[in-house]
Design a protein around this motif. Structure first.
Motif, PDB file in Angstrom:
ATOM      1  N   UNK A  37      -1.297   2.470   8.079  1.00  0.00           N
ATOM      2  CA  UNK A  37      -1.063   1.195   7.403  1.00  0.00           C
ATOM      3  C   UNK A  37      -1.714   1.173   6.031  1.00  0.00           C
ATOM      4  N   UNK A  38      -2.851   1.834   5.892  1.00  0.00           N
ATOM      5  CA  UNK A  38      -3.493   1.939   4.576  1.00  0.00           C
ATOM      6  C   UNK A  38      -2.614   2.754   3.632  1.00  0.00           C
ATOM      7  N   UNK A  39      -2.134   3.865   4.122  1.00  0.00           N
ATOM      8  CA  UNK A  39      -1.285   4.755   3.306  1.00  0.00           C
ATOM      9  C   UNK A  39       0.002   4.070   2.889  1.00  0.00           C
ATOM     10  N   UNK A  40       0.592   3.257   3.775  1.00  0.00           N
ATOM     11  CA  UNK A  40       1.910   2.672   3.529  1.00  0.00           C
ATOM     12  C   UNK A  40       1.999   1.891   2.227  1.00  0.00           C
ATOM     13  N   UNK A  41       0.906   1.270   1.810  1.00  0.00           N
ATOM     14  CA  UNK A  41       0.943   0.485   0.579  1.00  0.00           C
ATOM     15  C   UNK A  41       0.405   1.219  -0.628  1.00  0.00           C
ATOM     16  N   UNK A  42       0.155   2.509  -0.489  1.00  0.00           N
ATOM     17  CA  UNK A  42      -0.471   3.283  -1.565  1.00  0.00           C
ATOM     18  C   UNK A  42       0.553   3.909  -2.497  1.00  0.00           C
ATOM     19  N   UNK A  43       0.102   4.323  -3.664  1.00  0.00           N
ATOM     20  CA  UNK A  43       1.002   5.016  -4.584  1.00  0.00           C
ATOM     21  C   UNK A  43       1.413   6.382  -4.059  1.00  0.00           C
ATOM     22  N   UNK A  44       0.612   6.967  -3.155  1.00  0.00           N
ATOM     23  CA  UNK A  44       1.053   8.208  -2.526  1.00  0.00           C
ATOM     24  C   UNK A  44       2.328   7.972  -1.711  1.00  0.00           C
ATOM     25  N   UNK A  45       2.403   6.818  -1.046  1.00  0.00           N
ATOM     26  CA  UNK A  45       3.606   6.496  -0.269  1.00  0.00           C
ATOM     27  C   UNK A  45       4.808   6.238  -1.165  1.00  0.00           C
ATOM     28  N   UNK A 226      -2.919   1.596 -11.002  1.00  0.00           N
ATOM     29  CA  UNK A 226      -1.520   1.240 -11.230  1.00  0.00           C
ATOM     30  C   UNK A 226      -1.192  -0.136 -10.649  1.00  0.00           C
ATOM     31  N   UNK A 227      -1.727  -1.180 -11.259  1.00  0.00           N
ATOM     32  CA  UNK A 227      -1.445  -2.541 -10.812  1.00  0.00           C
ATOM     33  C   UNK A 227       0.052  -2.823 -10.879  1.00  0.00           C
ATOM     34  N   UNK A 228       0.697  -2.366 -11.930  1.00  0.00           N
ATOM     35  CA  UNK A 228       2.110  -2.636 -12.179  1.00  0.00           C
ATOM     36  C   UNK A 228       2.978  -2.297 -10.972  1.00  0.00           C
ATOM     37  N   UNK A 229       2.997  -1.030 -10.588  1.00  0.00           N
ATOM     38  CA  UNK A 229       3.885  -0.623  -9.499  1.00  0.00           C
ATOM     39  C   UNK A 229       3.382  -1.049  -8.134  1.00  0.00           C
ATOM     40  N   UNK A 230       2.080  -1.131  -7.947  1.00  0.00           N
ATOM     41  CA  UNK A 230       1.577  -1.586  -6.657  1.00  0.00           C
ATOM     42  C   UNK A 230       1.942  -3.048  -6.410  1.00  0.00           C
ATOM     43  N   UNK A 236       2.196  -6.725  -3.615  1.00  0.00           N
ATOM     44  CA  UNK A 236       0.878  -7.142  -4.064  1.00  0.00           C
ATOM     45  C   UNK A 236      -0.254  -6.686  -3.175  1.00  0.00           C
ATOM     46  N   UNK A 237       0.073  -5.935  -2.089  1.00  0.00           N
ATOM     47  CA  UNK A 237      -0.952  -5.546  -1.129  1.00  0.00           C
ATOM     48  C   UNK A 237      -2.144  -4.854  -1.790  1.00  0.00           C
ATOM     49  N   UNK A 238      -1.836  -3.895  -2.659  1.00  0.00           N
ATOM     50  CA  UNK A 238      -2.908  -3.148  -3.294  1.00  0.00           C
ATOM     51  C   UNK A 238      -2.995  -3.387  -4.796  1.00  0.00           C
ATOM     52  N   UNK A 239      -2.137  -4.243  -5.322  1.00  0.00           N
ATOM     53  CA  UNK A 239      -2.202  -4.540  -6.744  1.00  0.00           C
ATOM     54  C   UNK A 239      -3.534  -5.142  -7.140  1.00  0.00           C
ATOM     55  N   UNK A 240      -4.032  -6.063  -6.316  1.00  0.00           N
ATOM     56  CA  UNK A 240      -5.318  -6.692  -6.612  1.00  0.00           C
ATOM     57  C   UNK A 240      -6.452  -5.675  -6.530  1.00  0.00           C
ATOM     58  N   UNK A 241      -6.353  -4.749  -5.585  1.00  0.00           N
ATOM     59  CA  UNK A 241      -7.386  -3.725  -5.465  1.00  0.00           C
ATOM     60  C   UNK A 241      -7.365  -2.789  -6.672  1.00  0.00           C
ATOM     61  N   UNK A 242      -6.182  -2.502  -7.178  1.00  0.00           N
ATOM     62  CA  UNK A 242      -6.094  -1.682  -8.384  1.00  0.00           C
ATOM     63  C   UNK A 242      -6.708  -2.415  -9.568  1.00  0.00           C
TER      64      UNK A 242
END
Length: 445
Positions: A37-45, A226-230, A236-242
């Protein structure tokens, strides 16, 4: 393994492995639900399906007659590459697992590799490699591999040289390897796979259901800037973290004279320090990424006396130094096309623990109401808005501008510093110090 060490085997080539030898991420989730679930919202995914990457992939392919296809896909869809399913980049031959970008089973079946351009050795099968020596599993064999704990693992794809002329295009690993972080053995994983943003912080837990509880389990969000693409791809799952990571990367300091009279030229010095990134700021493919300082001066009545670094009507950043890499084609013309770059015109990015000082000046007007407030913001965006509009059409994507750090200074008295937080990003914390030359405010979000 040390930087630049030769691999024991040649990197896996195009079409050398069957995609059916890799498990899809949904199978991994049966035991590793949290990590998946962590990976699913990542830029690696999203590495392969990222719309900006896809647009540039197609453009590069058209410009070079397909010469960049395998080169780019090697890191963005490694299973697609090693299986020979991508290219073609229209994905007409791609299996579902090849379209999973940089996914679980691929990463954990890499046994060794070298620095840059996807120089990995892929060994799909029953053995999954990782950072634990005691990780028995009923689903597969588990083996410890120290490579997973080293920055060189990340270096396989986070250092890129042109396939045509060897020109450095992404020196993230190189800039780390030449820094104090490397000397102190602070690796990429210490910052990007732990709760700590600028240093290692333990994440107690289990790597799988039924697995032993450990003092630290690596977090697989692996967030960068990479706030933009996240924001676009992960809802928005990881945009704030970026955004949080960007705000922890640098500090800003403003120095101004304590007093100034009407008609006097006032000089504002802004110092940017790369205080939290183990690589240059910005990093990655930085022909598009932009970091700059915006400075504004207002009097006690709110009248604007000076401004620089604002985005103009033509999307140009006015009167500002832009921190990025500028490339040129064989004719010496500036280009944003990596595949057409022949030389580096300039690279003013800030080194790890390094600083840059910018100066701005304005003439103090006759009718300015004291005290005078000076505000400096360190801003960042993943790409110019006009470039994104040219690729996708106006109004399709809005590129966010991130306030990485803000600092204030006062002239002719102590001005009121705004207390409002940047929308969505939490409160600002200010530490105030006075220097003999004038008032200096340091700010770090």
């Amino acid at each position: 393994m040390t930087a630049g060490a030769a691999v024991a085997a040649e990197p896996t080539g195009f079409g050398e492995v069957d995609s059916e030898d890799f498990a899809g991420h949904s199978k991994c989730a049966n035991c590793h639900a949290i990590i998946r679930s962590q990976w699913e919202g990542s830029m690696h995914a999203y590495a392969y399906v990222d719309p900006l990457y896809q647009a540039e992939l197609v453009m590069a392919s058209e410009d070079t007659g397909g010469q960049t296809d395998e080169f780019c896909v090697r890191c963005h869809s490694p299973i697609g590459f090693v299986s020979g399913e991508i290219p073609p980049i229209d994905n007409s031959m791609a299996s579902d697992v090849a379209l999973e970008s940089v996914q679980c089973d691929f990463c954990h079946t890499v046994t060794e590799g070298d620095v840059g351009n996807g120089a990995f050795v892929s060994t799909p099968g029953e053995v999954k490699w990782g950072p634990h020596a005691d990780a028995p599993s009923a689903a597969h064999e588990s083996e410890f591999n120290e490579f997973y704990m080293e920055a060189e693992y990340c270096s396989m794809c986070h250092n890129v040289n042109s396939p045509f002329n060897g020109l450095p295009l992404d020196d993230t690993y190189t800039s780390w390897s030449e820094s104090q972080y490397a000397e102190d053995e602070v690796t990429c994983q210490d910052c990007h796979m732990t709760p700590g943003i600028t240093q290692f912080e333990a994440n107690p837990g289990r790597s799988a259901s039924g697995a032993p509880k450990r003092d630290h389990i690596s977090i697989h969000e692996i967030v960068g800037g990479n706030v933009f693409m996240l924001e676009e791809l992960s809802d928005g799952m990881y945009g704030e973290k970026a955004g949080e990571r960007l705000r922890e990367a640098a500090t800003l300091e403003v120095s101004v004279p304590a007093e100034a009279v009407a008609g006097e030229e006032v000089t504002i010095d802004v110092e940017i320090t790369n205080s939290g990134a183990g690589h240059k700021l910005p990093t990655g493919i930085t022909e598009l990424r932009q970091m700059w300082v915006e400075v504004s001066v207002t009097d006690a009545d709110g009248k604007e006396l000076y401004v620089s670094g604002q985005i103009g009507s033509e999307d140009n950043i006015e009167d500002a130094i832009i921190y990025q890499t500028v490339l040129a084609d064989p004719d010496g013309e500036v280009t944003a096309k990596l595949w057409g770059a022949e030389s580096i015109v300039s690279d003013n990015r800030i080194l790890p623990k390094g600083s840059a000082v910018e100066s701005r000046s304005f003439i103090m007007p006759e009718d300015a109401a004291d005290p005078i407030l000076v505000e400096a913001k360190l801003l960042y965006r993943s790409a110019p808005q006009h470039t994104v509009d040219e690729l996708f059409g106006e109004g399709v994507y809005d590129v966010p501008v991130i306030d990485m750090s803000t600092a204030y200074g006062s002239i002719n008295g102590e001005a009121d510093v705004p207390s409002e937080s940047t929308p969505g990003f939490g409160a600002l914390l200010f530490a105030v110090s006075l220097l003999a030359a004038g008032c200096v405010y340091r700010a770090k979000k």
